[in-house]
Design an enzyme around this catalytic site. Structure first.
Site, PDB file in Angstrom:
ATOM      1  N   TYR A 175     -28.103 -26.513  11.707  1.00  0.00           N
ATOM      2  CA  TYR A 175     -28.876 -25.328  11.346  1.00  0.00           C
ATOM      3  C   TYR A 175     -28.174 -24.531  10.249  1.00  0.00           C
ATOM      4  O   TYR A 175     -27.865 -23.346  10.405  1.00  0.00           O
ATOM      5  CB  TYR A 175     -29.116 -24.453  12.576  1.00  0.00           C
ATOM      6  CG  TYR A 175     -29.535 -25.269  13.785  1.00  0.00           C
ATOM      7  CD1 TYR A 175     -30.721 -25.995  13.769  1.00  0.00           C
ATOM      8  CD2 TYR A 175     -28.743 -25.321  14.927  1.00  0.00           C
ATOM      9  CE1 TYR A 175     -31.109 -26.763  14.861  1.00  0.00           C
ATOM     10  CE2 TYR A 175     -29.131 -26.076  16.025  1.00  0.00           C
ATOM     11  CZ  TYR A 175     -30.304 -26.792  15.981  1.00  0.00           C
ATOM     12  OH  TYR A 175     -30.684 -27.544  17.053  1.00  0.00           O
ATOM     13  N   HIS A 233     -26.501 -15.603  17.007  1.00  0.00           N
ATOM     14  CA  HIS A 233     -26.581 -14.782  15.799  1.00  0.00           C
ATOM     15  C   HIS A 233     -26.835 -15.659  14.587  1.00  0.00           C
ATOM     16  O   HIS A 233     -26.761 -16.883  14.680  1.00  0.00           O
ATOM     17  CB  HIS A 233     -25.329 -13.920  15.617  1.00  0.00           C
ATOM     18  CG  HIS A 233     -24.086 -14.650  15.225  1.00  0.00           C
ATOM     19  ND1 HIS A 233     -23.349 -15.420  16.100  1.00  0.00           N
ATOM     20  CD2 HIS A 233     -23.440 -14.724  14.035  1.00  0.00           C
ATOM     21  CE1 HIS A 233     -22.302 -15.925  15.471  1.00  0.00           C
ATOM     22  NE2 HIS A 233     -22.336 -15.531  14.205  1.00  0.00           N
ATOM     23  N   HIS A 270     -26.415 -15.679  10.053  1.00  0.00           N
ATOM     24  CA  HIS A 270     -25.972 -15.090   8.792  1.00  0.00           C
ATOM     25  C   HIS A 270     -26.893 -15.628   7.709  1.00  0.00           C
ATOM     26  O   HIS A 270     -27.259 -16.806   7.734  1.00  0.00           O
ATOM     27  CB  HIS A 270     -24.534 -15.497   8.451  1.00  0.00           C
ATOM     28  CG  HIS A 270     -23.526 -15.063   9.456  1.00  0.00           C
ATOM     29  ND1 HIS A 270     -23.125 -13.757   9.608  1.00  0.00           N
ATOM     30  CD2 HIS A 270     -22.818 -15.780  10.370  1.00  0.00           C
ATOM     31  CE1 HIS A 270     -22.205 -13.679  10.561  1.00  0.00           C
ATOM     32  NE2 HIS A 270     -22.012 -14.902  11.045  1.00  0.00           N
TER      33      HIS A 270
END
Length: 177
Positions: free
Chosen positions: A146, A58, A60
């Protein structure tokens, strides 16, 4: 089905976007492709990435849209579509998705929250940067490659050791064990 979403031209939004398979490592395994998809969409439909973290399953992000634009949904649709088209078909596709000619890479929906003020923005930026620690991918936010935390450190907004000493544990609703 129509989902009511907050929309404000030039608004700033926090997003959570998930893969369908939450055990997958696709986003980090294919980080260059994901970056390319973001870059291509940003070129044709500009937006500013205020903060971002990419985890294996996932991501954000906080985006600010141009003053005359509120269409973040179209941008996410293009990013997800462009990414999916370049991934070999190896995922499980259920009957509902197959009937709509959809891939099974991304969850259909995503979470968005319109940022209300500076405090809300800073809280969500901290959440993003601390997320790799929360999910036990690393013991310090700076160790996760990342993440926009590296830009924040270069610009002097965040100290190199921010979040590394456990002072944020439990601040975002979960405990790190």
């Amino acid at each position: 089905m129509y989902y009511r979403r907050a929309r404000q031209k030039g608004g700033t939004y926090f997003f959570t976007v998930n893969l369908q398979d939450r055990a997958s490592r696709l986003l980090t395994d294919q980080i260059d492709l994901l970056r390319q998809c973001f870059t291509e969409v940003k070129q044709s439909h500009p937006f500013h990435i205020d903060a971002i973290v990419i985890l294996p399953d996932h991501l954000h992000a906080i985006w600010t849209l141009p003053p005359d634009d509120d269409n973040y949904a179209m941008r996410w649709r293009l990013i997800k579509k462009n990414f999916s088209r370049q991934i070999s078909k190896c995922e499980t596709i259920n009957g509902s998705r197959r009937g709509k000619n959809e891939r099974g890479i991304w969850q259909r929906r995503y979470w968005e929250h319109q940022i209300r003020d500076e405090r809300d923005l800073n809280t969500h930026i901290d959440y993003i940067h601390y997320n790799p620690v929360k999910h036990r991918h690393t013991s310090s936010p700076i160790d996760w490659p990342y993440s926009s935390i590296h830009r924040y450190i270069r610009q002097g907004f965040v100290a190199k050791d921010w979040g590394a000493t456990g002072e944020l544990e439990g601040r975002f609703g979960e405990r790190c064990i």
